[in-house]
Design a protein around this motif. Structure first.
Motif, PDB file in Angstrom:
ATOM      1  N   UNK A   1       0.988  -1.236  -0.072  1.00  0.00           N
ATOM      2  CA  UNK A   1      -0.109   0.065  -0.044  1.00  0.00           C
ATOM      3  C   UNK A   1       0.830   1.529  -0.069  1.00  0.00           C
ATOM      4  N   UNK A   2       1.731   1.186   0.738  1.00  0.00           N
ATOM      5  CA  UNK A   2       2.966   2.345   0.826  1.00  0.00           C
ATOM      6  C   UNK A   2       3.455   2.494  -0.570  1.00  0.00           C
ATOM      7  N   UNK A   3       3.940   1.532  -1.365  1.00  0.00           N
ATOM      8  CA  UNK A   3       4.537   1.526  -2.549  1.00  0.00           C
ATOM      9  C   UNK A   3       3.579   2.086  -3.566  1.00  0.00           C
ATOM     10  N   UNK A   4       2.161   1.839  -3.317  1.00  0.00           N
ATOM     11  CA  UNK A   4       1.298   2.269  -4.147  1.00  0.00           C
ATOM     12  C   UNK A   4       1.129   3.627  -3.914  1.00  0.00           C
ATOM     13  N   UNK A   5       1.422   4.167  -2.663  1.00  0.00           N
ATOM     14  CA  UNK A   5       1.178   5.701  -2.511  1.00  0.00           C
ATOM     15  C   UNK A   5       2.209   6.291  -3.193  1.00  0.00           C
ATOM     16  N   UNK A   6       3.620   5.641  -3.123  1.00  0.00           N
ATOM     17  CA  UNK A   6       4.747   6.298  -3.943  1.00  0.00           C
ATOM     18  C   UNK A   6       4.595   6.244  -5.531  1.00  0.00           C
ATOM     19  N   UNK A   7       4.027   5.406  -5.800  1.00  0.00           N
ATOM     20  CA  UNK A   7       3.843   5.280  -7.339  1.00  0.00           C
ATOM     21  C   UNK A   7       2.755   6.257  -7.981  1.00  0.00           C
ATOM     22  N   UNK A   8       1.530   6.242  -7.116  1.00  0.00           N
ATOM     23  CA  UNK A   8       0.664   6.985  -7.546  1.00  0.00           C
ATOM     24  C   UNK A   8       0.802   8.525  -7.246  1.00  0.00           C
ATOM     25  N   UNK A   9       1.423   8.689  -6.303  1.00  0.00           N
ATOM     26  CA  UNK A   9       2.064  10.410  -6.073  1.00  0.00           C
ATOM     27  C   UNK A   9       2.915  10.775  -7.144  1.00  0.00           C
ATOM     28  N   UNK A  10       3.833   9.803  -7.736  1.00  0.00           N
ATOM     29  CA  UNK A  10       4.645  10.247  -9.008  1.00  0.00           C
ATOM     30  C   UNK A  10       3.553  10.351 -10.135  1.00  0.00           C
TER      31      UNK A  10
ATOM     32  N   UNK B   1      13.511  16.374  -8.280  1.00  0.00           N
ATOM     33  CA  UNK B   1      13.799  16.295  -6.772  1.00  0.00           C
ATOM     34  C   UNK B   1      13.028  14.933  -6.145  1.00  0.00           C
ATOM     35  N   UNK B   2      11.988  14.500  -6.760  1.00  0.00           N
ATOM     36  CA  UNK B   2      10.946  13.430  -6.647  1.00  0.00           C
ATOM     37  C   UNK B   2      11.496  12.146  -6.905  1.00  0.00           C
ATOM     38  N   UNK B   3      13.098  12.175  -7.700  1.00  0.00           N
ATOM     39  CA  UNK B   3      13.712  10.955  -7.854  1.00  0.00           C
ATOM     40  C   UNK B   3      13.808  10.196  -6.624  1.00  0.00           C
ATOM     41  N   UNK B   4      13.709  10.985  -5.354  1.00  0.00           N
ATOM     42  CA  UNK B   4      14.130   9.827  -4.073  1.00  0.00           C
ATOM     43  C   UNK B   4      12.954   9.476  -3.847  1.00  0.00           C
ATOM     44  N   UNK B   5      11.893   9.904  -4.221  1.00  0.00           N
ATOM     45  CA  UNK B   5      10.433   8.943  -3.896  1.00  0.00           C
ATOM     46  C   UNK B   5      10.699   7.817  -4.765  1.00  0.00           C
ATOM     47  N   UNK B   6      10.975   7.805  -5.988  1.00  0.00           N
ATOM     48  CA  UNK B   6      10.939   6.547  -6.764  1.00  0.00           C
ATOM     49  C   UNK B   6      12.112   5.496  -6.272  1.00  0.00           C
ATOM     50  N   UNK B   7      13.512   6.283  -5.796  1.00  0.00           N
ATOM     51  CA  UNK B   7      14.320   5.239  -5.200  1.00  0.00           C
ATOM     52  C   UNK B   7      13.920   4.668  -3.827  1.00  0.00           C
ATOM     53  N   UNK B   8      12.916   5.274  -3.087  1.00  0.00           N
ATOM     54  CA  UNK B   8      12.528   4.834  -1.831  1.00  0.00           C
ATOM     55  C   UNK B   8      11.726   3.495  -2.041  1.00  0.00           C
ATOM     56  N   UNK B   9      10.411   3.934  -3.125  1.00  0.00           N
ATOM     57  CA  UNK B   9       9.701   2.934  -3.907  1.00  0.00           C
ATOM     58  C   UNK B   9      10.467   1.535  -4.122  1.00  0.00           C
ATOM     59  N   UNK B  10      11.621   1.642  -4.806  1.00  0.00           N
ATOM     60  CA  UNK B  10      12.399   0.551  -5.503  1.00  0.00           C
ATOM     61  C   UNK B  10      13.000  -0.348  -4.227  1.00  0.00           C
ATOM     62  N   UNK B  11      13.365   0.535  -3.254  1.00  0.00           N
ATOM     63  CA  UNK B  11      13.860  -0.215  -2.034  1.00  0.00           C
ATOM     64  C   UNK B  11      12.684  -1.201  -1.262  1.00  0.00           C
ATOM     65  N   UNK B  12      11.464  -0.441  -1.073  1.00  0.00           N
ATOM     66  CA  UNK B  12      10.500  -1.006  -0.536  1.00  0.00           C
ATOM     67  C   UNK B  12       9.930  -2.344  -1.403  1.00  0.00           C
ATOM     68  N   UNK B  13       9.941  -1.987  -2.558  1.00  0.00           N
ATOM     69  CA  UNK B  13       9.269  -3.326  -3.425  1.00  0.00           C
ATOM     70  C   UNK B  13      10.599  -4.305  -3.678  1.00  0.00           C
TER      71      UNK B  13
END
Length: 397
Positions: free
Chosen positions: A24-33, A175-187
């Motif tokens: 769900x958190x990954x979905x949050x990050x994905x859809x935020x982007x 700047x939102x590359x950090x969001x994508x990198x966080x999602x990659x780690x969680x996933x």
């Protein structure tokens, strides 16, 4: 239930809450982007002198790439699960954000939109499968928890755009590359669990569909679901792509203020999303589908004609009710055709995105030919499609 797979035998399962919250958190990050793209439309329109038709085309490219691949991904991974496709999907989204931050022409904007869409097309069917695997049989709850993450991300996107991107310009998208990198780690962690589940899984009997529903009835049910998704997602597209412009034109708001009011709608939609699944587990999917599609009608009809304060109240009500539909529709569709979890998720997500894309493109043309206010008057009748819910067969949920 007639399906005999383990995923349809809740008593023998345990719910993996950490996986559900992680996905769900990954979905949050994905859809935020994903939400950053329409959120910066007012900025892009100013920089590149875009008209509503071009804005609709950006949405079309983004959501068509997000939709066309999803059923294929779901069909393939039903047969050949690919756990680590989840972090790989985020790499495409990351590339799209970086292209968007550096784009200097309309074709580059389209390329950025396409890359972001490809990431979404891989992420959604596989992550929906993970949510179902971790559900412990609480299918509606799992899908709602998964969906609410996406809706929260969709709501946060315009808010972050208002405070970060619009004041600082297009380059700040990077700047939102950090969001994508966080999602990659969680996933990556989720994918490791997913791979482990596949290794431990014993062969299961083949799931069979409900024989009380004829093949013609099954096709009719999916046709009705398609119309319901069409009505919901075209209305959602009118809000996500054009609501800011509606507020700017009708009430003379600044772009940043308009994005804050869009956040109200999307935040209410996030809250509504979580309601649909658990309520559907208790009272049945059809009841939730009926209320969530038809219920917003009086509020959508009033929206184009009221003042600013009441507009905000109405959009919150509309978002809350309308967003509760999708989890119930998705689980209902999977119950109609058990054993095709990924394919059905891909079809439903893909069709939803595709209809939203086509809707945005058509509405952009209509807005250029008439006015953005007329678009909202036209879309106000879309919830009438909820009457079709009466024709859906019972699945025994």
């Amino acid at each position: 239930m007639t399906a005999t797979t383990a995923e349809h035998q809740p008593a023998r399962q345990t719910t993996s809450l950490w996986v559900l919250f992680a996905i769900s958190f990954s979905h949050l990050l994905n859809d935020l982007m994903q939400a950053l793209l329409p959120a910066v439309y007012p900025l892009l329109a100013q920089i590149y002198a875009l008209d509503f038709t071009q804005i609709g085309l950006i949405t079309l490219v983004n959501q068509m790439t997000a939709s066309l691949l999803q059923p294929l991904v779901g069909y393939y991974t039903d047969k050949y699960p690919k756990p680590y496709s989840l972090p790989i999907a985020m790499c495409s989204t990351l590339s799209g954000l970086l292209v968007l931050s550096m784009a200097s022409s309309f074709p580059m904007l389209l390329l950025a939109a396409a890359l972001i869409g490809v990431g979404s097309s891989i992420f959604h069917p596989e992550s929906s499968r993970v949510a179902r695997m971790a559900s412990g049989g609480r299918l509606g709850f799992a899908q709602s928890l998964f969906q609410v993450g996406g809706n929260v991300g969709t709501a946060i996107g315009p808010l972050l755009a208002a405070f970060i991107i619009i004041p600082r310009g297009q380059g700040s998208v990077s700047w939102f590359a950090i969001v994508a990198l966080t999602a990659i780690a969680v996933l990556f962690a989720v994918s490791t669990w997913y791979a482990g589940q596949n290794r431990m899984q014993k062969p299961q009997p083949v799931a069979v569909r409900n024989k009380s529903i004829s093949r013609a009835g099954l096709l009719g049910a999916f046709a009705i679901l398609a119309l319901l998704v069409l009505s919901k997602n075209v209305y959602m597209a009118s809000m996500t792509s054009f609501y800011a412009f509606f507020l700017i034109e009708k009430f003379g708001l600044e772009a940043s203020s308009a994005q804050l009011y869009l956040f109200v709608f999307l935040g209410a939609a996030a809250a509504g999303t979580f309601i649909g699944g658990p309520v559907g587990d208790k009272v049945g999917r059809k009841v939730v589908i009926w209320v969530s599609i038809l219920g917003p009608l009086p509020f959508t009809l009033a929206l184009p004609y009221v003042g600013l304060e009441l507009s905000i109240v109405l959009t919150a009500i509309i978002g809350f009710i309308l967003a509760s539909a999708f989890s119930a529709i998705l689980v209902y569709a999977q119950e109609l055709l058990p054993g095709r979890v990924g394919m059905i998720a891909g079809i439903m997500f893909g069709f939803a995105f595709g209809m939203g894309a086509l809707g945005a493109a058509v509405l952009g043309v209509v807005a250029d030919a008439t006015s953005i206010i007329f678009v909202f008057q036209l879309c106000s009748f879309l919830p009438l499609a909820g009457l079709l819910t009466a024709l859906l067969p019972n699945t025994g949920d």
